[in-house]
Design a protein around this motif. Structure first.
Motif, PDB file in Angstrom:
ATOM      1  N   GLU A 117       0.833  -1.215   0.000  1.00 44.31           N
ATOM      2  CA  GLU A 117       0.000   0.000   0.000  1.00 44.31           C
ATOM      3  C   GLU A 117       0.865   1.261   0.000  1.00 44.31           C
ATOM      4  O   GLU A 117       0.542   2.239  -0.673  1.00 44.31           O
ATOM      5  CB  GLU A 117      -0.988  -0.038   1.169  1.00 44.31           C
ATOM      6  CG  GLU A 117      -2.141  -0.987   0.852  1.00 44.31           C
ATOM      7  CD  GLU A 117      -3.044  -1.336   2.024  1.00 44.31           C
ATOM      8  OE1 GLU A 117      -4.085  -1.975   1.779  1.00 44.31           O
ATOM      9  OE2 GLU A 117      -2.710  -1.000   3.180  1.00 44.31           O
ATOM     10  N   GLU A 118       1.991   1.220   0.728  1.00 39.90           N
ATOM     11  CA  GLU A 118       2.891   2.394   0.712  1.00 39.90           C
ATOM     12  C   GLU A 118       3.460   2.586  -0.699  1.00 39.90           C
ATOM     13  O   GLU A 118       3.616   3.714  -1.160  1.00 39.90           O
ATOM     14  CB  GLU A 118       4.040   2.249   1.728  1.00 39.90           C
ATOM     15  CG  GLU A 118       3.677   1.843   3.146  1.00 39.90           C
ATOM     16  CD  GLU A 118       2.705   2.749   3.904  1.00 39.90           C
ATOM     17  OE1 GLU A 118       2.045   3.601   3.296  1.00 39.90           O
ATOM     18  OE2 GLU A 118       2.610   2.582   5.134  1.00 39.90           O
ATOM     19  N   GLN A 119       3.741   1.464  -1.370  1.00 43.21           N
ATOM     20  CA  GLN A 119       4.240   1.561  -2.751  1.00 43.21           C
ATOM     21  C   GLN A 119       3.182   2.214  -3.648  1.00 43.21           C
ATOM     22  O   GLN A 119       3.502   3.045  -4.500  1.00 43.21           O
ATOM     23  CB  GLN A 119       4.591   0.162  -3.287  1.00 43.21           C
ATOM     24  CG  GLN A 119       5.148   0.165  -4.699  1.00 43.21           C
ATOM     25  CD  GLN A 119       6.481   0.898  -4.798  1.00 43.21           C
ATOM     26  OE1 GLN A 119       7.460   0.506  -4.177  1.00 43.21           O
ATOM     27  NE2 GLN A 119       6.515   1.994  -5.549  1.00 43.21           N
ATOM     28  N   VAL A 140      -5.708   5.786   4.772  1.00 41.71           N
ATOM     29  CA  VAL A 140      -5.040   4.477   4.787  1.00 41.71           C
ATOM     30  C   VAL A 140      -3.961   4.433   5.879  1.00 41.71           C
ATOM     31  O   VAL A 140      -3.816   3.431   6.575  1.00 41.71           O
ATOM     32  CB  VAL A 140      -4.458   4.142   3.388  1.00 41.71           C
ATOM     33  CG1 VAL A 140      -3.674   2.832   3.420  1.00 41.71           C
ATOM     34  CG2 VAL A 140      -5.568   4.077   2.350  1.00 41.71           C
ATOM     35  N   GLU A 141      -3.241   5.537   6.055  1.00 41.00           N
ATOM     36  CA  GLU A 141      -2.212   5.566   7.118  1.00 41.00           C
ATOM     37  C   GLU A 141      -2.887   5.382   8.487  1.00 41.00           C
ATOM     38  O   GLU A 141      -2.335   4.732   9.378  1.00 41.00           O
ATOM     39  CB  GLU A 141      -1.402   6.869   7.109  1.00 41.00           C
ATOM     40  CG  GLU A 141      -0.796   7.291   5.777  1.00 41.00           C
ATOM     41  CD  GLU A 141       0.089   6.266   5.090  1.00 41.00           C
ATOM     42  OE1 GLU A 141       0.204   5.132   5.574  1.00 41.00           O
ATOM     43  OE2 GLU A 141       0.649   6.600   4.029  1.00 41.00           O
ATOM     44  N   GLU A 142      -4.061   5.949   8.637  1.00 44.02           N
ATOM     45  CA  GLU A 142      -4.774   5.779   9.914  1.00 44.02           C
ATOM     46  C   GLU A 142      -5.179   4.319  10.118  1.00 44.02           C
ATOM     47  O   GLU A 142      -5.084   3.788  11.226  1.00 44.02           O
ATOM     48  CB  GLU A 142      -5.987   6.721   9.975  1.00 44.02           C
ATOM     49  CG  GLU A 142      -5.553   8.173  10.172  1.00 44.02           C
ATOM     50  CD  GLU A 142      -6.696   9.172  10.213  1.00 44.02           C
ATOM     51  OE1 GLU A 142      -7.869   8.770  10.042  1.00 44.02           O
ATOM     52  OE2 GLU A 142      -6.413  10.369  10.404  1.00 44.02           O
ATOM     53  N   GLU A 143      -5.588   3.662   9.031  1.00 42.22           N
ATOM     54  CA  GLU A 143      -5.897   2.225   9.131  1.00 42.22           C
ATOM     55  C   GLU A 143      -4.652   1.434   9.527  1.00 42.22           C
ATOM     56  O   GLU A 143      -4.716   0.531  10.365  1.00 42.22           O
ATOM     57  CB  GLU A 143      -6.392   1.689   7.777  1.00 42.22           C
ATOM     58  CG  GLU A 143      -7.867   1.917   7.511  1.00 42.22           C
ATOM     59  CD  GLU A 143      -8.230   1.500   6.079  1.00 42.22           C
ATOM     60  OE1 GLU A 143      -9.104   2.164   5.515  1.00 42.22           O
ATOM     61  OE2 GLU A 143      -7.627   0.548   5.549  1.00 42.22           O
ATOM     62  N   HIS A 144      -3.513   1.793   8.892  1.00 43.80           N
ATOM     63  CA  HIS A 144      -2.259   1.103   9.217  1.00 43.80           C
ATOM     64  C   HIS A 144      -1.944   1.242  10.710  1.00 43.80           C
ATOM     65  O   HIS A 144      -1.598   0.270  11.375  1.00 43.80           O
ATOM     66  CB  HIS A 144      -1.090   1.698   8.405  1.00 43.80           C
ATOM     67  CG  HIS A 144      -1.134   1.350   6.947  1.00 43.80           C
ATOM     68  ND1 HIS A 144      -0.275   1.917   6.025  1.00 43.80           N
ATOM     69  CD2 HIS A 144      -1.927   0.506   6.246  1.00 43.80           C
ATOM     70  CE1 HIS A 144      -0.538   1.418   4.826  1.00 43.80           C
ATOM     71  NE2 HIS A 144      -1.541   0.560   4.932  1.00 43.80           N
ATOM     72  N   ALA A 145      -2.035   2.477  11.213  1.00 41.80           N
ATOM     73  CA  ALA A 145      -1.727   2.724  12.623  1.00 41.80           C
ATOM     74  C   ALA A 145      -2.665   1.909  13.514  1.00 41.80           C
ATOM     75  O   ALA A 145      -2.243   1.317  14.513  1.00 41.80           O
ATOM     76  CB  ALA A 145      -1.844   4.219  12.927  1.00 41.80           C
ATOM     77  N   ALA A 163       6.202   5.378  12.833  1.00 43.82           N
ATOM     78  CA  ALA A 163       6.299   5.918  11.463  1.00 43.82           C
ATOM     79  C   ALA A 163       4.926   6.289  10.922  1.00 43.82           C
ATOM     80  O   ALA A 163       4.763   7.323  10.261  1.00 43.82           O
ATOM     81  CB  ALA A 163       6.983   4.899  10.554  1.00 43.82           C
ATOM     82  N   GLU A 164       3.925   5.468  11.188  1.00 36.39           N
ATOM     83  CA  GLU A 164       2.571   5.773  10.720  1.00 36.39           C
ATOM     84  C   GLU A 164       2.058   7.051  11.380  1.00 36.39           C
ATOM     85  O   GLU A 164       1.402   7.866  10.739  1.00 36.39           O
ATOM     86  CB  GLU A 164       1.609   4.614  11.028  1.00 36.39           C
ATOM     87  CG  GLU A 164       1.899   3.320  10.265  1.00 36.39           C
ATOM     88  CD  GLU A 164       1.679   3.439   8.761  1.00 36.39           C
ATOM     89  OE1 GLU A 164       1.138   4.460   8.297  1.00 36.39           O
ATOM     90  OE2 GLU A 164       2.057   2.493   8.051  1.00 36.39           O
ATOM     91  N   ARG A 165       2.375   7.198  12.667  1.00 44.03           N
ATOM     92  CA  ARG A 165       1.910   8.403  13.373  1.00 44.03           C
ATOM     93  C   ARG A 165       2.596   9.658  12.829  1.00 44.03           C
ATOM     94  O   ARG A 165       1.977  10.723  12.741  1.00 44.03           O
ATOM     95  CB  ARG A 165       2.117   8.241  14.888  1.00 44.03           C
ATOM     96  CG  ARG A 165       1.123   7.237  15.497  1.00 44.03           C
ATOM     97  CD  ARG A 165       1.481   6.836  16.919  1.00 44.03           C
ATOM     98  NE  ARG A 165       1.636   7.972  17.811  1.00 44.03           N
ATOM     99  CZ  ARG A 165       0.612   8.609  18.411  1.00 44.03           C
ATOM    100  NH1 ARG A 165      -0.624   8.203  18.203  1.00 44.03           N
ATOM    101  NH2 ARG A 165       0.845   9.621  19.200  1.00 44.03           N
TER     102      ARG A 165
HETATM  103 FE   LIG Z   1       1.187   3.504   6.215  1.00 43.68          FE
END
Ligand SMILES: [Fe+2]
Ligand SMILES: [Fe+2]
Length: 186
Positions: A79-81, A161-166, A129-131
């Protein structure tokens, strides 16, 4: 009184014919293009560093019977890619050049590359890192405001999406904590 459409059709048509070399960037673009491209290049570096860190964690976690977590690391890496690709494409649309140079990558990136020695370390570092990403995307969105709507919408999508990752990582941490407490009781 209904609000009138701001520009008459003739002016809109005339304006569109001018500076066609600017492609998608028209006179209604109100942001500072150089600043937006610079910020997007920092976001691109952040995403690339995140891909590298998640890939490292994915391969390292495979050996420690942590398959669900390893799979999550891999999904995040992918997803980051995808975010990196979206950002690079937007930089091109804005007439800029995406910076993929490994030189200075960590300086341009907002997040850090920490390898971590245990699974717990890895999850914690990824959460940090996500935060960082959540904070920097939020600031960018506020900076862009309504001056560049397409960039803002892209950033809003990435932020979600970053919030989902966190959230995923925080759940893993909570589960691991629960596990250890149960084990201690035996
Ligand atoms: Fe992320
Ligand atoms: Fe991302």
């Amino acid at each position: 009184m209904p609000k009138e459409f701001i520009t008459d059709v003739k002016t809109l048509r005339d304006r569109a014919r001018k500076h066609i070399e600017n492609g998608a960037v028209t006179e209604s673009y109100k942001a500072d293009r150089d600043t937006v491209v610079r910020l997007l290049n920092e976001a691109l570096a952040t995403e690339i560093v995140c891909v590298l860190r998640y890939k490292r964690h994915y391969f390292m976690a495979q050996g420690i019977h942590a398959d669900p977590i390893a799979q999550e690391f891999l999904q995040h890496a992918n997803e980051e890619q995808g975010h990196a690709d979206q950002i690079a494409a937007r930089i091109i649309q804005l007439g800029g050049a995406p910076n993929f140079s490994p030189e200075g990558l960590l300086t341009r990136s907002h997040s850090e590359y920490v390898e971590g020695t245990t699974l717990l370390d890895m999850i914690k570092e990824d959460l940090v890192a996500e935060r960082v990403a959540i904070d920097s995307y939020t600031e960018m969105i506020r900076y862009v405001g309504d001056t560049d709507i397409t960039t803002r919408r892209m950033l809003e999508g990435i932020l979600a999406v970053e919030e989902e990752h966190a959230d995923d990582l925080a759940s893993f941490l909570a589960d691991m904590d629960k596990d250890w407490k149960t084990r201690d009781r035996k």
